[in-house]
Write a protein that holds these residues in place. Structure first.
Motif, short mmCIF file in Angstrom:
data_model
loop_
_atom_site.label_atom_id
_atom_site.label_comp_id
_atom_site.label_asym_id
_atom_site.label_seq_id
_atom_site.Cartn_x
_atom_site.Cartn_y
_atom_site.Cartn_z
N ALA A 45 18.42 0.46 32.65
CA ALA A 45 18.75 -1.09 32.32
C ALA A 45 20.46 -0.87 32.13
O ALA A 45 21.07 -1.62 32.39
CB ALA A 45 18.07 -1.58 31.19
N TRP A 46 20.79 0.14 31.26
CA TRP A 46 22.03 0.38 30.75
C TRP A 46 22.86 0.76 31.98
O TRP A 46 24.04 0.03 32.24
CB TRP A 46 22.33 1.34 29.76
CG TRP A 46 21.92 1.04 28.33
CD1 TRP A 46 20.85 1.27 27.64
CD2 TRP A 46 22.77 0.02 27.61
NE1 TRP A 46 20.85 0.67 26.42
CE2 TRP A 46 22.15 -0.17 26.25
CE3 TRP A 46 23.95 -0.50 27.72
CZ2 TRP A 46 22.66 -0.87 25.11
CZ3 TRP A 46 24.43 -1.31 26.83
CH2 TRP A 46 23.96 -1.50 25.44
N ILE A 47 22.29 1.49 32.89
CA ILE A 47 23.21 1.84 34.11
C ILE A 47 23.37 0.59 35.12
O ILE A 47 24.62 0.32 35.55
CB ILE A 47 22.50 2.94 34.94
CG1 ILE A 47 22.30 4.18 34.16
CG2 ILE A 47 23.10 3.15 36.38
CD1 ILE A 47 21.49 5.30 34.64
N GLY A 48 22.39 -0.26 35.31
CA GLY A 48 22.58 -1.40 36.16
C GLY A 48 23.32 -2.40 35.57
O GLY A 48 24.24 -2.91 36.10
N SER A 49 23.48 -2.55 34.07
CA SER A 49 24.48 -3.30 33.45
C SER A 49 25.80 -2.87 33.47
O SER A 49 26.70 -3.64 33.84
CB SER A 49 24.04 -3.22 31.98
OG SER A 49 22.81 -3.88 31.72
N PHE A 50 25.96 -1.61 33.61
CA PHE A 50 27.41 -0.94 33.82
C PHE A 50 27.89 -1.38 35.09
O PHE A 50 28.91 -1.59 35.27
CB PHE A 50 27.40 0.28 33.46
CG PHE A 50 28.79 1.17 33.78
CD1 PHE A 50 29.56 1.12 32.67
CD2 PHE A 50 28.89 2.06 34.91
CE1 PHE A 50 30.86 1.77 32.89
CE2 PHE A 50 30.27 2.35 35.19
CZ PHE A 50 31.23 2.38 34.12
N ILE A 51 26.94 -1.33 36.14
CA ILE A 51 27.36 -1.42 37.55
C ILE A 51 27.76 -2.83 37.65
O ILE A 51 28.74 -3.15 38.19
CB ILE A 51 26.20 -1.03 38.59
CG1 ILE A 51 26.19 0.42 38.42
CG2 ILE A 51 26.59 -1.57 39.98
CD1 ILE A 51 24.71 0.78 39.02
N HIS A 52 26.80 -3.71 37.25
CA HIS A 52 27.25 -5.25 37.28
C HIS A 52 28.59 -5.67 36.68
O HIS A 52 29.27 -6.26 36.98
CB HIS A 52 26.01 -6.08 36.78
CG HIS A 52 26.55 -7.45 35.98
ND1 HIS A 52 26.62 -8.31 37.14
CD2 HIS A 52 27.08 -8.10 35.12
CE1 HIS A 52 27.03 -9.55 36.60
NE2 HIS A 52 27.23 -9.22 35.45
N SER A 53 28.97 -4.98 35.47
CA SER A 53 30.01 -5.35 34.76
C SER A 53 31.07 -4.81 35.40
O SER A 53 32.31 -5.36 35.42
CB SER A 53 30.04 -4.67 33.27
OG SER A 53 31.14 -5.16 32.37
N MET A 54 31.07 -3.55 35.97
CA MET A 54 32.17 -3.03 37.00
C MET A 54 32.53 -3.71 37.99
O MET A 54 33.77 -3.98 38.12
CB MET A 54 31.59 -1.58 37.15
CG MET A 54 31.84 -0.50 36.23
SD MET A 54 33.46 -0.35 35.43
CE MET A 54 34.68 0.11 37.05
N ALA A 55 31.55 -4.22 38.59
CA ALA A 55 31.73 -5.31 39.94
C ALA A 55 32.61 -6.43 39.34
O ALA A 55 33.51 -7.00 40.07
CB ALA A 55 30.43 -5.74 40.32
N GLN A 56 32.09 -6.96 38.15
CA GLN A 56 32.88 -8.21 37.55
C GLN A 56 34.33 -7.96 37.16
O GLN A 56 35.35 -8.55 37.59
CB GLN A 56 32.52 -8.66 36.21
CG GLN A 56 30.72 -9.13 36.45
CD GLN A 56 30.66 -10.18 37.58
OE1 GLN A 56 31.31 -11.29 37.42
NE2 GLN A 56 29.89 -9.95 38.58
N ILE A 57 34.65 -6.77 36.53
CA ILE A 57 35.93 -6.33 36.36
C ILE A 57 36.87 -6.10 37.48
O ILE A 57 37.97 -6.15 37.61
CB ILE A 57 35.82 -5.22 35.20
CG1 ILE A 57 37.30 -5.19 34.40
CG2 ILE A 57 35.64 -3.96 35.78
CD1 ILE A 57 37.49 -6.20 33.59
N ILE A 58 36.26 -5.50 38.55
CA ILE A 58 37.09 -5.19 39.69
C ILE A 58 37.67 -6.46 40.14
O ILE A 58 38.77 -6.52 40.79
CB ILE A 58 36.09 -4.25 40.63
CG1 ILE A 58 35.93 -2.90 40.10
CG2 ILE A 58 36.65 -4.23 42.04
CD1 ILE A 58 34.75 -2.13 40.93
#
Length: 310
Positions: A146-159
């Protein structure tokens, strides 16, 4: 990693330009934030040190409270301080950091709510296999994912946010930095970026809501085969979870699954899920859960008694 543009800082317009209302905002949201911190930290400490709350449901509730605390902290302190500031300035890097924090902890909350639904589904539908399926190692792996998935989602947003060029104006008609208000300031056609936003954040919110409500519908239907006492306990737990799901996902779906248009109620809807939900979650999970309330009483009674004997 700032793109070539002339904007190095943004001005947040906040919830209201009226000085008197800003003081009211300060008082209300200071109380809400303090309540969020106290409520969630109380749950975290109680679950951490209580021997009676070691089931997977409370393991996930522990991480939900952590996500709630961090999610609220990424928004509320800035809103509280800005309500007393004449000019609400946030740097470009500070704005991008807030976008990242908002999405990583918000997404984590979504994933934990799904894991809690899975846990209740297994406990009610497959009670004999539940201890094996939801053993401690499995729960830890699920939380890490869940933490990994949240990090990936947030990285997509910040990019997506870092790719936006800003050449003025720099007035954000909001109380925090998020992609929707930033898209309105970008010096480019943002149609495709908004489409990506809807397909990312919007899809996560909508699909998660459908999955959660479907799972709880199946759980509630299966309660017909349980005893009256078991049905009452399961119904109380599931009702709490359903309230949290509706309170959190309703505003999220409204904000992230639509074209880039502005509505008068946008800020208040955003307040509801960024400030209101982290405040309500501890109340919902403690006031409607006898096990948590009893564990809190026992834990703090023991601690107060031990302190008084010293």
């Amino acid at each position: 990693m700032q793109p070539n543009n002339s904007v190095t800082e943004f001005v947040l317009l906040g919830l209201t330009p009226d000085p008197m209302r800003q003081k009211i905002v300060f008082v209300i949201f200071f109380i809400f934030y303090m309540g969020t911190l106290v409520g969630n930290l109380l749950i975290i400490v109680t679950i951490k040190f209580s021997r009676t709350l070691e089931s997977p449901m409370y393991f996930f509730l522990f991480h939900l409270s952590i996500a709630d605390t961090c999610f609220s902290t990424s928004i509320a302190p800035r809103l509280i301080v800005d309500s007393l500031s004449a000019k609400k300035i946030i740097s470009y890097n500070g704005c991008m950091t807030q976008v990242f924090a908002l999405h990583i902890f918000g997404c984590m909350e979504i994933f934990v709510l799904i894991l809690m639904a899975v846990d209740r589904y297994m406990a009610i539908r497959k009670p004999l296999h539940y201890p094996t399926i939801m053993r401690r190692q499995v729960c830890i792996i699920l939380i890490v994912l869940a933490w990994i998935g949240s990090f990936i989602h947030s990285m997509a947003q910040i990019i997506l946010a870092l790719r936006l060029p800003f050449c003025g104006p720099n007035l954000i008609d909001h109380y925090c930095c998020d992609l929707q208000p930033l898209l309105k300031l970008a010096c480019m056609d943002t149609y495709m970026i908004n489409l990506l936003l809807v397909s990312n954040s919007g899809a996560i919110c909508s699909n998660s809501f459908v999955i959660l409500m479907t799972s709880y519908f199946i759980i509630l239907r299966s309660l017909r085969n349980h005893s009256a006492e078991g049905r009452k306990k399961a119904l109380s737990t599931c009702t709490s979870h359903i309230i949290v799901v509706i309170v959190f996902f309703g505003p999220c779906i409204f904000m992230y699954t639509r074209p880039p248009t502005t509505f008068p109620m946008d800020k208040m809807v955003a307040v509801f899920y960024t400030i209101g939900t982290p405040f309500l979650n501890p109340l919902i999970y403690t006031l409607r859960n006898a096990e948590v309330k009893n564990a809190m009483r026992k834990l703090w009674h023991v601690r107060i008694t031990s302190e008084s004997k010293r």
